[in-house]
Design a protein around this motif. Structure first.
Motif, PDB file in Angstrom:
ATOM      1  N   CYS A  77       0.843  -1.201   0.000  1.00 46.99           N
ATOM      2  CA  CYS A  77       0.000   0.000   0.000  1.00 46.99           C
ATOM      3  C   CYS A  77       0.882   1.256   0.000  1.00 46.99           C
ATOM      4  N   CYS A 107       0.082   3.012   3.761  1.00 47.35           N
ATOM      5  CA  CYS A 107       0.494   2.416   5.055  1.00 47.35           C
ATOM      6  C   CYS A 107       1.577   1.348   4.915  1.00 47.35           C
ATOM      7  N   CYS A 113      -6.318  -1.046  -0.320  1.00 39.93           N
ATOM      8  CA  CYS A 113      -5.476  -1.611   0.736  1.00 39.93           C
ATOM      9  C   CYS A 113      -6.363  -2.427   1.667  1.00 39.93           C
ATOM     10  N   CYS A 166      -5.513  -0.140   5.594  1.00 38.45           N
ATOM     11  CA  CYS A 166      -5.967   1.224   5.905  1.00 38.45           C
ATOM     12  C   CYS A 166      -7.107   1.691   5.009  1.00 38.45           C
ATOM     13  N   PHE A 202      -6.997   2.669   2.023  1.00 32.98           N
ATOM     14  CA  PHE A 202      -6.576   3.604   0.978  1.00 32.98           C
ATOM     15  C   PHE A 202      -6.902   2.970  -0.374  1.00 32.98           C
TER      16      PHE A 202
HETATM   17 ZN   LIG Z   1      -2.829   0.908   3.504  1.00 31.22          ZN
END
Ligand SMILES: [Zn+2]
Ligand SMILES: [Zn+2]
Length: 292
Positions: free
Chosen positions: A228, A231, A264, A267, A269
């Motif tokens: 990711c 993160c 992700c 997180c 994202f």
């Molecule tokens: Zn992430």
């Protein structure tokens, strides 16, 4: 000295290197995954869990719920048995008709890796459109050798049982003599004088399935190597495609994927990206306006 034993100084060590993955399996599937996870420095070991309690291919125990639910049940069982294990892997194969092309038989092999520490899952699957998955019903005068040949025997194992019962059932047969004996025993108790000879779909008896699990494992490996951007957690991968690819002739948008969404697992994202194959338009022959 083997070249793979020399560490590449430019290659970063995977964040999961040195971690152990407990594979909840009963049918030696860990042997397929061990070399793949070794590439990341992860150690895969078999977790002794009776995964048959969540369903068998031969129907003595019905599979209930979705593939994802069954995978989670297997992981849960392993997590209770191994309370200190961080990573737990489960696998599930499901055979049946293709969801769109109904006459085509498929095997969907799914893997789910769970991280107890960070409470996330990474899912991978492979769809085999040419599995060795057959069944023949035979009477006492039928030619069982031809039936066995059609089932990929002897390297693909078979099961034998009376046509209208799965009791008794003879499994994991790889020798003609054993099949013949199982058929005699099944004929003796068959109420209609017919017996079923079918593929044993457990991975350890079906090399075609082992190859499909290997492909699913490669998908999992690729996901574990994808990080990711936000993160840095592994498992960053395409979760859906977004339609809208235009026709190269009339320019009308289609239902075919224009972009893909990367998400992700940790997180949440996400990013919309161009199709990995670089395709920018569809042919007029694929267009519902040019070729209705
Ligand atoms: Zn992430
Ligand atoms: Zn068009």
């Amino acid at each position: 000295m083997q070249s793979d034993s020399i560490a590449n100084p430019h290659e970063k060590i995977h964040p999961f290197a040195g971690e152990t993955v407990l594979f909840a399996t009963k049918h030696q599937k860990e042997e397929i995954i061990i070399p793949l996870l070794r590439e990341l420095g992860m150690v895969c070991v078999k977790a002794e869990v009776d995964t048959d309690q969540f369903g068998t291919f031969t129907g003595e125990i019905e599979r209930t719920g979705s593939v994802r639910e069954t995978l989670r049940k297997k992981i849960k069982a392993a997590s209770l048995k191994y309370p200190d294990g961080r990573f737990i892997l489960a696998s599930e194969g499901s055979f049946g008709p293709h969801p769109i092309i109904g006459f085509m038989q498929i095997d969907l092999e799914s893997l789910l890796l769970w991280d107890r520490k960070l409470k996330f899952e990474i899912y991978a699957e492979f769809l085999d459109t040419n599995p060795v998955h057959g069944e023949q019903t035979l009477g006492p005068r039928d030619d069982f050798r031809t039936a066995l040949k059609n089932l990929g025997f002897p390297n693909h194992g078979v099961i034998v049982h009376p046509e209208n019962s799965v009791i008794p059932i003879f499994k994991g047969l790889h020798r003609e003599h054993d099949v013949a004996q199982a058929m005699i025993d099944s004929f003796c108790v068959s109420t209609n004088g017919r017996v079923v000879v079918a593929n044993d779909l457990r991975a350890c008896h079906n090399p075609t399935r082992q190859a499909a699990i290997l492909e699913a494992g490669k998908v999992l490996l690729e996901k574990l190597k994808s990080f990711c951007p936000s993160c840095s957690y592994p498992g960053y991968a395409i979760t859906k495609s977004i339609p809208g690819l235009p026709c190269s002739d009339c320019g009308e948008v289609s239902q075919i994927a224009k972009t893909v969404l990367f998400e992700c697992v940790s997180c949440k994202f996400s990013e919309e990206k161009k199709r990995p194959d670089g395709k920018k338009s569809i042919e007029p022959s694929e267009c519902e306006f040019c070729n209705p």
